[in-house]
Design a protein around this motif. Structure first.
Motif, PDB file in Angstrom:
ATOM      1  N   PRO A 127       0.822  -1.212   0.000  1.00  0.00           N
ATOM      2  CA  PRO A 127       0.000   0.000   0.000  1.00  0.00           C
ATOM      3  C   PRO A 127       0.854   1.259   0.000  1.00  0.00           C
ATOM      4  CG  PRO A 127       0.034  -1.022   2.169  1.00  0.00           C
ATOM      5  CD  PRO A 127       0.703  -1.983   1.246  1.00  0.00           C
ATOM      6  N   GLY A 128       0.252   2.347  -0.469  1.00  0.00           N
ATOM      7  CA  GLY A 128       0.967   3.613  -0.512  1.00  0.00           C
ATOM      8  C   GLY A 128       1.682   3.827  -1.829  1.00  0.00           C
ATOM      9  N   ARG A 129       2.521   4.825  -1.855  1.00  0.00           N
ATOM     10  CA  ARG A 129       3.242   5.200  -3.072  1.00  0.00           C
ATOM     11  C   ARG A 129       4.308   4.163  -3.411  1.00  0.00           C
ATOM     12  NH1 ARG A 129       7.925   8.365  -3.622  1.00  0.00           N
ATOM     13  NH2 ARG A 129       8.221   9.213  -5.721  1.00  0.00           N
ATOM     14  N   LEU A 130       4.348   3.766  -4.672  1.00  0.00           N
ATOM     15  CA  LEU A 130       5.324   2.772  -5.114  1.00  0.00           C
ATOM     16  C   LEU A 130       6.692   3.414  -5.276  1.00  0.00           C
ATOM     17  CD1 LEU A 130       5.913  -0.115  -6.218  1.00  0.00           C
ATOM     18  CD2 LEU A 130       5.374   0.788  -8.492  1.00  0.00           C
ATOM     19  N   HIS A 131       7.716   2.738  -4.772  1.00  0.00           N
ATOM     20  CA  HIS A 131       9.096   3.186  -4.933  1.00  0.00           C
ATOM     21  C   HIS A 131       9.801   2.199  -5.876  1.00  0.00           C
ATOM     22  CE1 HIS A 131       9.198   6.257  -1.664  1.00  0.00           C
ATOM     23  NE2 HIS A 131       8.179   5.528  -1.237  1.00  0.00           N
ATOM     24  N   PRO A 132       9.852   2.496  -7.177  1.00  0.00           N
ATOM     25  CA  PRO A 132      10.440   1.554  -8.142  1.00  0.00           C
ATOM     26  C   PRO A 132      11.875   1.160  -7.815  1.00  0.00           C
ATOM     27  CG  PRO A 132       9.270   3.320  -9.275  1.00  0.00           C
ATOM     28  CD  PRO A 132       9.340   3.712  -7.843  1.00  0.00           C
ATOM     29  N   GLY A 133      12.630   2.104  -7.229  1.00  0.00           N
ATOM     30  CA  GLY A 133      14.024   1.806  -6.915  1.00  0.00           C
ATOM     31  C   GLY A 133      14.181   0.642  -5.969  1.00  0.00           C
ATOM     32  N   ARG A 134      13.217   0.462  -5.067  1.00  0.00           N
ATOM     33  CA  ARG A 134      13.262  -0.650  -4.124  1.00  0.00           C
ATOM     34  C   ARG A 134      13.148  -1.989  -4.844  1.00  0.00           C
ATOM     35  NH1 ARG A 134      14.086   0.059   1.586  1.00  0.00           N
ATOM     36  NH2 ARG A 134      14.553   2.266   1.630  1.00  0.00           N
ATOM     37  N   LEU A 135      12.201  -2.061  -5.759  1.00  0.00           N
ATOM     38  CA  LEU A 135      12.015  -3.309  -6.505  1.00  0.00           C
ATOM     39  C   LEU A 135      13.175  -3.546  -7.461  1.00  0.00           C
ATOM     40  CD1 LEU A 135      10.271  -5.726  -6.958  1.00  0.00           C
ATOM     41  CD2 LEU A 135       8.873  -4.417  -8.543  1.00  0.00           C
ATOM     42  N   LEU A 136      13.720  -2.468  -8.024  1.00  0.00           N
ATOM     43  CA  LEU A 136      14.876  -2.616  -8.910  1.00  0.00           C
ATOM     44  C   LEU A 136      16.079  -3.154  -8.140  1.00  0.00           C
ATOM     45  CD1 LEU A 136      14.624   0.637 -11.072  1.00  0.00           C
ATOM     46  CD2 LEU A 136      14.119  -1.712 -11.778  1.00  0.00           C
ATOM     47  N   THR A 137      16.218  -2.753  -6.877  1.00  0.00           N
ATOM     48  CA  THR A 137      17.296  -3.300  -6.041  1.00  0.00           C
ATOM     49  C   THR A 137      17.139  -4.803  -5.867  1.00  0.00           C
ATOM     50  OG1 THR A 137      17.524  -1.215  -4.825  1.00  0.00           O
ATOM     51  CG2 THR A 137      18.359  -3.212  -3.747  1.00  0.00           C
ATOM     52  N   PHE A 138      15.909  -5.232  -5.614  1.00  0.00           N
ATOM     53  CA  PHE A 138      15.624  -6.662  -5.451  1.00  0.00           C
ATOM     54  C   PHE A 138      15.951  -7.425  -6.734  1.00  0.00           C
ATOM     55  CE2 PHE A 138      12.815 -10.281  -6.001  1.00  0.00           C
ATOM     56  CZ  PHE A 138      12.935 -10.957  -4.801  1.00  0.00           C
ATOM     57  N   LEU A 139      15.446  -6.948  -7.877  1.00  0.00           N
ATOM     58  CA  LEU A 139      15.653  -7.648  -9.146  1.00  0.00           C
ATOM     59  C   LEU A 139      17.122  -7.637  -9.558  1.00  0.00           C
ATOM     60  CD1 LEU A 139      12.534  -6.381 -11.149  1.00  0.00           C
ATOM     61  CD2 LEU A 139      12.902  -8.657 -10.189  1.00  0.00           C
ATOM     62  N   ALA A 140      17.821  -6.541  -9.283  1.00  0.00           N
ATOM     63  CA  ALA A 140      19.249  -6.483  -9.620  1.00  0.00           C
ATOM     64  C   ALA A 140      20.025  -7.509  -8.798  1.00  0.00           C
ATOM     65  CB  ALA A 140      19.785  -5.078  -9.355  1.00  0.00           C
ATOM     66  N   THR A 141      19.661  -7.672  -7.541  1.00  0.00           N
ATOM     67  CA  THR A 141      20.329  -8.665  -6.694  1.00  0.00           C
ATOM     68  C   THR A 141      20.102 -10.076  -7.221  1.00  0.00           C
ATOM     69  OG1 THR A 141      20.033  -7.238  -4.758  1.00  0.00           O
ATOM     70  CG2 THR A 141      20.550  -9.550  -4.348  1.00  0.00           C
ATOM     71  N   VAL A 142      18.848 -10.371  -7.617  1.00  0.00           N
ATOM     72  CA  VAL A 142      18.533 -11.684  -8.179  1.00  0.00           C
ATOM     73  C   VAL A 142      19.350 -11.937  -9.445  1.00  0.00           C
ATOM     74  CG1 VAL A 142      16.728 -13.062  -9.274  1.00  0.00           C
ATOM     75  CG2 VAL A 142      16.218 -11.777  -7.200  1.00  0.00           C
ATOM     76  N   ALA A 143      19.377 -10.960 -10.350  1.00  0.00           N
ATOM     77  CA  ALA A 143      20.088 -11.122 -11.620  1.00  0.00           C
ATOM     78  C   ALA A 143      21.588 -11.299 -11.401  1.00  0.00           C
ATOM     79  CB  ALA A 143      19.818  -9.916 -12.524  1.00  0.00           C
ATOM     80  N   ILE A 144      22.165 -10.517 -10.493  1.00  0.00           N
ATOM     81  CA  ILE A 144      23.610 -10.614 -10.232  1.00  0.00           C
ATOM     82  C   ILE A 144      23.945 -11.964  -9.617  1.00  0.00           C
ATOM     83  CG2 ILE A 144      25.492  -9.682  -8.840  1.00  0.00           C
ATOM     84  CD1 ILE A 144      24.209  -6.912  -9.215  1.00  0.00           C
ATOM     85  N   PHE A 145      23.096 -12.448  -8.708  1.00  0.00           N
ATOM     86  CA  PHE A 145      23.324 -13.760  -8.102  1.00  0.00           C
ATOM     87  C   PHE A 145      23.342 -14.838  -9.180  1.00  0.00           C
ATOM     88  CE2 PHE A 145      22.007 -17.775  -6.327  1.00  0.00           C
ATOM     89  CZ  PHE A 145      22.679 -17.858  -5.118  1.00  0.00           C
ATOM     90  N   TYR A 146      22.347 -14.809 -10.059  1.00  0.00           N
ATOM     91  CA  TYR A 146      22.291 -15.788 -11.142  1.00  0.00           C
ATOM     92  C   TYR A 146      23.531 -15.683 -12.032  1.00  0.00           C
ATOM     93  CZ  TYR A 146      17.651 -17.957 -10.861  1.00  0.00           C
ATOM     94  OH  TYR A 146      16.577 -18.721 -10.505  1.00  0.00           O
ATOM     95  N   LEU A 147      23.956 -14.463 -12.335  1.00  0.00           N
ATOM     96  CA  LEU A 147      25.115 -14.275 -13.209  1.00  0.00           C
ATOM     97  C   LEU A 147      26.377 -14.846 -12.569  1.00  0.00           C
ATOM     98  CD1 LEU A 147      26.477 -13.114 -15.712  1.00  0.00           C
ATOM     99  CD2 LEU A 147      26.616 -10.903 -14.524  1.00  0.00           C
ATOM    100  N   VAL A 148      26.599 -14.526 -11.299  1.00  0.00           N
ATOM    101  CA  VAL A 148      27.791 -15.034 -10.606  1.00  0.00           C
ATOM    102  C   VAL A 148      27.760 -16.559 -10.536  1.00  0.00           C
ATOM    103  CG1 VAL A 148      28.987 -15.087  -8.383  1.00  0.00           C
ATOM    104  CG2 VAL A 148      28.117 -12.920  -9.279  1.00  0.00           C
ATOM    105  N   LEU A 149      26.582 -17.109 -10.218  1.00  0.00           N
ATOM    106  CA  LEU A 149      26.450 -18.566 -10.159  1.00  0.00           C
ATOM    107  C   LEU A 149      26.698 -19.189 -11.528  1.00  0.00           C
ATOM    108  CD1 LEU A 149      25.659 -21.100  -8.535  1.00  0.00           C
ATOM    109  CD2 LEU A 149      23.287 -20.667  -9.193  1.00  0.00           C
ATOM    110  N   GLY A 150      26.169 -18.571 -12.569  1.00  0.00           N
ATOM    111  CA  GLY A 150      26.359 -19.097 -13.923  1.00  0.00           C
ATOM    112  C   GLY A 150      27.814 -19.104 -14.337  1.00  0.00           C
ATOM    113  N   VAL A 151      28.523 -18.016 -14.038  1.00  0.00           N
ATOM    114  CA  VAL A 151      29.953 -17.947 -14.372  1.00  0.00           C
ATOM    115  C   VAL A 151      30.722 -19.015 -13.585  1.00  0.00           C
ATOM    116  CG1 VAL A 151      32.028 -16.523 -14.214  1.00  0.00           C
ATOM    117  CG2 VAL A 151      29.881 -15.509 -14.987  1.00  0.00           C
TER     118      VAL A 151
END
Length: 241
Positions: A33-57
């Motif tokens: 609820p309340g005003r959406l802060h896109p930066g918060r969700l982008l932080t979450f998704l960036a962490t997921v993507a970086i984890f996958y990338l490091v694991l893949g390498v």
């Protein structure tokens, strides 16, 4: 790289994009609820993507060889017995999920989401949540492991391999990014869909966890029982009767 390989990798990445950590949690976070802060969700998704990338390498350059060395240990008798015990324990533990407790409510979890997405909480909590989600999904990363196998078979140069893995991870979080963009631009149109998904997750989260644990436990125990010859012994006893 040929078009066939690129198409296969895109398809596998889109399959990966529907997992708990890459889609369901982001949708749940968008419904705070309340005003959406896109930066918060982008932080979450960036962490997921970086984890996958490091694991893949790591898997592409060396970890797969380590797994080959560990296979004899996994096939040993003591390991199979331990696997059987863990499988039976997980299967038994799964039955405690889905039972409604008196006075139970998801209030604490919803308050955490509101705090995390409102900007009051530390971004560190989002990073920890992302790492926890993808760590729990490591055992079910079959599309990603298949993609790594295709990339390894293509024998690409190191920079190209890293770039391809990075592209895979980007495509993997793309649906969540598209939904985030739609949520920012047209919240009224997207909100009903997000609310439905959130309702389903709230109602069935415990039951889903129980099913996942039960299925995983059953598969672990069944595999160990087969390797130890328990299933064959049971069949022989049944035939003797």
């Amino acid at each position: 790289m040929d078009a066939g390989l690129i198409g296969s990798l895109v398809l596998l990445a889109l399959i990966d994009s529907t997992s708990f950590g890459t889609l369901l949690i982001p949708i749940w976070m968008m419904l705070a609820p309340g005003r959406l802060h896109p930066g918060r969700l982008l932080t979450f998704l960036a962490t997921v993507a970086i984890f996958y990338l490091v694991l893949g390498v790591a898997l592409t350059f060396g970890a797969l060889a380590l797994l080959d060395d560990l296979r004899p240990v996994a096939a040993s008798g003591p390991f199979q017995v331990a696997q059987l015990v863990v499988g039976v324990a997980l299967f038994a533990y799964s039955f405690r999920f889905g039972k409604k407790r008196k006075g139970s409510e998801p209030g604490r979890l919803l308050r955490w989401r509101e705090q995390a997405m409102s900007g009051e909480g530390s971004p560190k909590a989002l990073v920890v949540l992302a790492l926890t989600a993808v760590t729990l999904e490591v055992a079910t990363m079959l599309p990603y492991l298949a993609a790594i196998g295709l990339i390894s078979a293509a024998e690409l140069a190191l920079p190209t391999t890293v770039a391809v893995l990075a592209g895979y991870c980007l495509v993997m979080v793309l649906p969540a990014l598209v939904l985030l963009g739609a949520r920012v631009v047209g919240a009224d149109r997207v909100q009903p869909v997000l609310v439905w998904v959130n309702g389903w997750m709230t109602r069935s989260a415990a039951e889903t966890t129980g099913w996942v644990l039960g299925i995983a436990g059953f598969l672990l125990a069944a595999n160990a029982a087969q390797e130890l010859g328990i299933l064959e012994a049971i069949d022989s006893l049944s035939g003797a009767k």
